[in-house]
Design a protein around this motif. Structure first.
Motif, PDB file in Angstrom:
ATOM      1  N   GLU A   1      11.251  16.322   3.187  1.00 59.58           N
ATOM      2  CA  GLU A   1      12.015  17.556   2.978  1.00 59.58           C
ATOM      3  C   GLU A   1      11.769  18.158   1.597  1.00 59.58           C
ATOM      4  OE1 GLU A   1      16.312  15.510   1.795  1.00 59.58           O
ATOM      5  OE2 GLU A   1      16.152  16.711   3.612  1.00 59.58           O
ATOM      6  N   LEU A   2      11.301  17.352   0.659  1.00 59.82           N
ATOM      7  CA  LEU A   2      10.937  17.871  -0.667  1.00 59.82           C
ATOM      8  C   LEU A   2       9.449  18.254  -0.715  1.00 59.82           C
ATOM      9  CD1 LEU A   2      12.836  15.304  -2.936  1.00 59.82           C
ATOM     10  CD2 LEU A   2      13.466  17.690  -2.531  1.00 59.82           C
TER      11      LEU A   2
ATOM     12  N   ALA B   1       0.818  -1.212   0.000  1.00 61.58           N
ATOM     13  CA  ALA B   1       0.000   0.000   0.000  1.00 61.58           C
ATOM     14  C   ALA B   1       0.852   1.262   0.000  1.00 61.58           C
ATOM     15  CB  ALA B   1      -0.930  -0.013   1.204  1.00 61.58           C
ATOM     16  N   VAL B   2       1.965   1.256   0.751  1.00 62.72           N
ATOM     17  CA  VAL B   2       2.831   2.446   0.821  1.00 62.72           C
ATOM     18  C   VAL B   2       3.458   2.729  -0.535  1.00 62.72           C
ATOM     19  CG1 VAL B   2       4.909   3.419   1.868  1.00 62.72           C
ATOM     20  CG2 VAL B   2       3.278   2.151   3.277  1.00 62.72           C
ATOM     21  N   GLU B   3       3.959   1.686  -1.185  1.00 65.23           N
ATOM     22  CA  GLU B   3       4.584   1.860  -2.499  1.00 65.23           C
ATOM     23  C   GLU B   3       3.564   2.384  -3.514  1.00 65.23           C
ATOM     24  OE1 GLU B   3       7.117  -0.714  -5.788  1.00 65.23           O
ATOM     25  OE2 GLU B   3       6.660  -1.604  -3.837  1.00 65.23           O
ATOM     26  N   ALA B   4       2.334   1.881  -3.420  1.00 64.33           N
ATOM     27  CA  ALA B   4       1.277   2.337  -4.338  1.00 64.33           C
ATOM     28  C   ALA B   4       1.000   3.818  -4.131  1.00 64.33           C
ATOM     29  CB  ALA B   4       0.010   1.517  -4.118  1.00 64.33           C
ATOM     30  N   VAL B   5       0.970   4.261  -2.881  1.00 61.20           N
ATOM     31  CA  VAL B   5       0.737   5.681  -2.577  1.00 61.20           C
ATOM     32  C   VAL B   5       1.873   6.528  -3.115  1.00 61.20           C
ATOM     33  CG1 VAL B   5       0.629   7.359  -0.695  1.00 61.20           C
ATOM     34  CG2 VAL B   5      -0.742   5.287  -0.585  1.00 61.20           C
ATOM     35  N   LEU B   6       3.128   6.079  -2.897  1.00 56.24           N
ATOM     36  CA  LEU B   6       4.290   6.846  -3.376  1.00 56.24           C
ATOM     37  C   LEU B   6       4.296   6.962  -4.898  1.00 56.24           C
ATOM     38  CD1 LEU B   6       7.125   5.558  -1.002  1.00 56.24           C
ATOM     39  CD2 LEU B   6       5.925   7.740  -0.914  1.00 56.24           C
ATOM     40  N   ASN B   7       3.833   5.932  -5.590  1.00 56.42           N
ATOM     41  CA  ASN B   7       3.791   5.975  -7.054  1.00 56.42           C
ATOM     42  C   ASN B   7       2.789   6.994  -7.579  1.00 56.42           C
ATOM     43  OD1 ASN B   7       5.777   4.048  -7.320  1.00 56.42           O
ATOM     44  ND2 ASN B   7       4.358   2.348  -7.588  1.00 56.42           N
ATOM     45  N   GLU B   8       1.807   7.352  -6.740  1.00 58.21           N
ATOM     46  CA  GLU B   8       0.798   8.334  -7.144  1.00 58.21           C
ATOM     47  C   GLU B   8       1.231   9.769  -6.884  1.00 58.21           C
ATOM     48  OE1 GLU B   8      -2.169   7.697  -8.686  1.00 58.21           O
ATOM     49  OE2 GLU B   8      -1.389   5.653  -8.841  1.00 58.21           O
ATOM     50  N   VAL B   9       2.303   9.964  -6.104  1.00 56.09           N
ATOM     51  CA  VAL B   9       2.723  11.314  -5.718  1.00 56.09           C
ATOM     52  C   VAL B   9       3.159  12.136  -6.928  1.00 56.09           C
ATOM     53  CG1 VAL B   9       4.411  12.660  -4.397  1.00 56.09           C
ATOM     54  CG2 VAL B   9       3.288  10.683  -3.350  1.00 56.09           C
ATOM     55  N   GLY B  10       3.987  11.558  -7.811  1.00 59.62           N
ATOM     56  CA  GLY B  10       4.487  12.299  -8.974  1.00 59.62           C
ATOM     57  C   GLY B  10       3.379  12.898  -9.819  1.00 59.62           C
ATOM     58  N   PRO B  11       2.441  12.089 -10.318  1.00 55.05           N
ATOM     59  CA  PRO B  11       1.341  12.637 -11.109  1.00 55.05           C
ATOM     60  C   PRO B  11       0.533  13.683 -10.345  1.00 55.05           C
ATOM     61  CG  PRO B  11       1.424  10.245 -11.339  1.00 55.05           C
ATOM     62  CD  PRO B  11       2.420  10.618 -10.288  1.00 55.05           C
ATOM     63  N   LYS B  12       0.364  13.479  -9.028  1.00 51.46           N
ATOM     64  CA  LYS B  12      -0.391  14.438  -8.223  1.00 51.46           C
ATOM     65  C   LYS B  12       0.340  15.769  -8.140  1.00 51.46           C
ATOM     66  CE  LYS B  12      -3.842  15.525  -5.567  1.00 51.46           C
ATOM     67  NZ  LYS B  12      -5.170  15.725  -6.146  1.00 51.46           N
ATOM     68  N   LEU B  13       1.674  15.729  -7.982  1.00 53.03           N
ATOM     69  CA  LEU B  13       2.473  16.966  -7.938  1.00 53.03           C
ATOM     70  C   LEU B  13       2.308  17.749  -9.238  1.00 53.03           C
ATOM     71  CD1 LEU B  13       5.813  15.694  -6.317  1.00 53.03           C
ATOM     72  CD2 LEU B  13       4.077  17.147  -5.255  1.00 53.03           C
TER      73      LEU B  13
ATOM     74  N   ARG C   1      12.081  15.304 -11.879  1.00 51.34           N
ATOM     75  CA  ARG C   1      12.217  13.877 -11.579  1.00 51.34           C
ATOM     76  C   ARG C   1      11.161  13.409 -10.577  1.00 51.34           C
ATOM     77  NH1 ARG C   1      17.580  14.901 -10.380  1.00 51.34           N
ATOM     78  NH2 ARG C   1      17.565  13.456  -8.639  1.00 51.34           N
ATOM     79  N   LEU C   2      10.778  14.289  -9.638  1.00 50.01           N
ATOM     80  CA  LEU C   2       9.701  13.955  -8.699  1.00 50.01           C
ATOM     81  C   LEU C   2       8.393  13.722  -9.453  1.00 50.01           C
ATOM     82  CD1 LEU C   2      10.104  16.364  -5.630  1.00 50.01           C
ATOM     83  CD2 LEU C   2       9.977  13.883  -5.539  1.00 50.01           C
ATOM     84  N   GLU C   3       8.087  14.652 -10.369  1.00 47.56           N
ATOM     85  CA  GLU C   3       6.824  14.559 -11.107  1.00 47.56           C
ATOM     86  C   GLU C   3       6.784  13.350 -12.033  1.00 47.56           C
ATOM     87  OE1 GLU C   3       5.827  18.188 -13.106  1.00 47.56           O
ATOM     88  OE2 GLU C   3       5.537  19.295 -11.226  1.00 47.56           O
TER      89      GLU C   3
ATOM     90  N   LEU D   1       7.786  24.836 -13.714  1.00 47.03           N
ATOM     91  CA  LEU D   1       8.802  24.202 -12.868  1.00 47.03           C
ATOM     92  C   LEU D   1       9.792  25.249 -12.365  1.00 47.03           C
ATOM     93  CD1 LEU D   1       9.500  20.851 -14.765  1.00 47.03           C
ATOM     94  CD2 LEU D   1       8.502  21.097 -12.496  1.00 47.03           C
ATOM     95  N   ALA D   2      10.134  26.222 -13.235  1.00 44.82           N
ATOM     96  CA  ALA D   2      11.095  27.264 -12.843  1.00 44.82           C
ATOM     97  C   ALA D   2      10.538  28.110 -11.702  1.00 44.82           C
ATOM     98  CB  ALA D   2      11.439  28.137 -14.047  1.00 44.82           C
ATOM     99  N   ALA D   3       9.253  28.476 -11.790  1.00 45.63           N
ATOM    100  CA  ALA D   3       8.647  29.303 -10.745  1.00 45.63           C
ATOM    101  C   ALA D   3       8.567  28.521  -9.430  1.00 45.63           C
ATOM    102  CB  ALA D   3       7.249  29.749 -11.175  1.00 45.63           C
ATOM    103  N   LEU D   4       8.224  27.238  -9.530  1.00 46.70           N
ATOM    104  CA  LEU D   4       8.149  26.415  -8.324  1.00 46.70           C
ATOM    105  C   LEU D   4       9.538  26.223  -7.719  1.00 46.70           C
ATOM    106  CD1 LEU D   4       6.323  24.798  -6.445  1.00 46.70           C
ATOM    107  CD2 LEU D   4       6.610  22.825  -7.953  1.00 46.70           C
ATOM    108  N   SER D   5      10.539  26.131  -8.569  1.00 47.99           N
ATOM    109  CA  SER D   5      11.915  25.998  -8.104  1.00 47.99           C
ATOM    110  C   SER D   5      12.331  27.230  -7.303  1.00 47.99           C
ATOM    111  CB  SER D   5      12.853  25.793  -9.292  1.00 47.99           C
ATOM    112  OG  SER D   5      14.191  25.781  -8.850  1.00 47.99           O
ATOM    113  N   ARG D   6      11.959  28.421  -7.823  1.00 45.45           N
ATOM    114  CA  ARG D   6      12.299  29.670  -7.107  1.00 45.45           C
ATOM    115  C   ARG D   6      11.573  29.742  -5.763  1.00 45.45           C
ATOM    116  NH1 ARG D   6      11.913  31.565 -12.356  1.00 45.45           N
ATOM    117  NH2 ARG D   6       9.778  32.327 -12.061  1.00 45.45           N
TER     118      ARG D   6
END
Length: 197
Positions: free
Chosen positions: A53-54, A3-15, A42-44, A26-31
Motif C-alpha cells: 500500500e506504500l 532472502a526476503v529480509e535481505a530484499v526488504l533491507n534494500e528497498v529503502g536505499p532504492k527508494l 522512514r521508508l527511505e 520528499l514534499a513533492a513525492l508526498s503530494r
C-alpha cells in the motif's frame, strides 16, 4: 538473515535513489502519493517496513514498475545434481527435490538382477526405457521392453523389473501416491466428436 529480509533491507536505499534520480523532494513525492513526508523519510532510512500500500503509489508517482523498487531475490540454481543411492542392486538417482507428490528417478538396473521377486505397494508408476532391455513382470504379464518404450501401472498389482540383457538397463521413472496418474501430452489435444470443447 533470509532472502526476503535481505530484499526488504534494500528497498529503502532504492527508494531514495529513484527519487533523487528524478529530482523529486520528499514534499513533492508526498503530494503525489498522499503519503506523509515522515513516512516516506522512514521508508527511505529503513525505519519503516515497506508494504504494497506504500510502494504502489510511489511506483506510480515515479512511473516505474514495482520490481524496480523491490529487487526480487535471486532464483536458486534450478539444476539438480543427484547423488546415487543403492536400493539393493539398483542404482537410483533422485531427480526431484520436493518430498511428496510425484517423484522422478533415473535407475540403472544391472544384468545380475534377473530373478523375479514381485511385490506390491501403494502408488502409481510410469517409466521409460532410456537404454538397454528391461524385463517387466506385472501380474500375469512378463514382457521385454526395449529402448524408447514406456509402461505405466498401479503398484498394488504385483510387479518386478530387471535387466533382460548383458548390459545394464537405464530407465526414467515417475512415481506418485495412489490416485496420482501421469498425464503426458504430446502435440495438440484431440478434438471431441460430440461438439463439446
Amino acid at each position: 538473515m533470509d532472502a526476503v529480509e535481505a530484499v526488504l533491507n534494500e528497498v529503502g536505499p532504492k527508494l531514495k535513489q529513484v527519487r533523487k534520480e528524478r529530482g523529486a523532494t520528499l514534499a513533492a513525492l508526498s503530494r503525489a502519493t498522499g503519503i506523509s513526508v515522515s513516512t516516506l523519510s522512514r521508508l527511505e532510512s529503513g525505519q519503516r517496513k515497506p508494504s504494497l500500500e506504500l510502494l504502489l503509489p510511489i511506483a506510480r508517482a515515479h512511473k516505474v514498475p514495482l520490481d524496480e523498487l523491490v529487487g526480487a531475490p535471486e532464483v536458486a540454481d534450478p539444476r539438480i545434481r543427484p547423488s546415487a543411492v543403492l536400493h539393493g542392486d539398483i542404482t537410483v538417482y533422485p531427480l526431484t527435490r520436493q518430498p511428496g507428490g510425484l517423484q522422478a528417478f533415473k535407475m540403472i538396473i544391472p544384468p545380475s538382477r534377473d530373478t523375479p521377486k514381485p511385490r506390491t505397494h501403494e502408488g502409481y508408476e510410469w517409466f521409460y526405457v532410456l537404454s538397454g532391455r528391461l524385463r517387466l513382470v506385472l501380474g500375469e504379464h512378463d514382457v521385454i521392453m526395449r529402448t524408447g518404450e514406456a509402461a505405466e501401472f498401479d503398484t498394488r498389482v504385483p510387479h518386478w523389473f530387471g535387466c533382460a540383457g548383458t548390459r545394464p538397463a537405464e530407465i526414467l521413472s515417475l512415481f506418485g501416491p495412489q490416485g496420482e496418474r501421469m498425464h503426458l501430452r504430446t502435440g495438440s489435444r484431440a478434438r471431441r466428436t460430440d461438439g463439446k470443447p
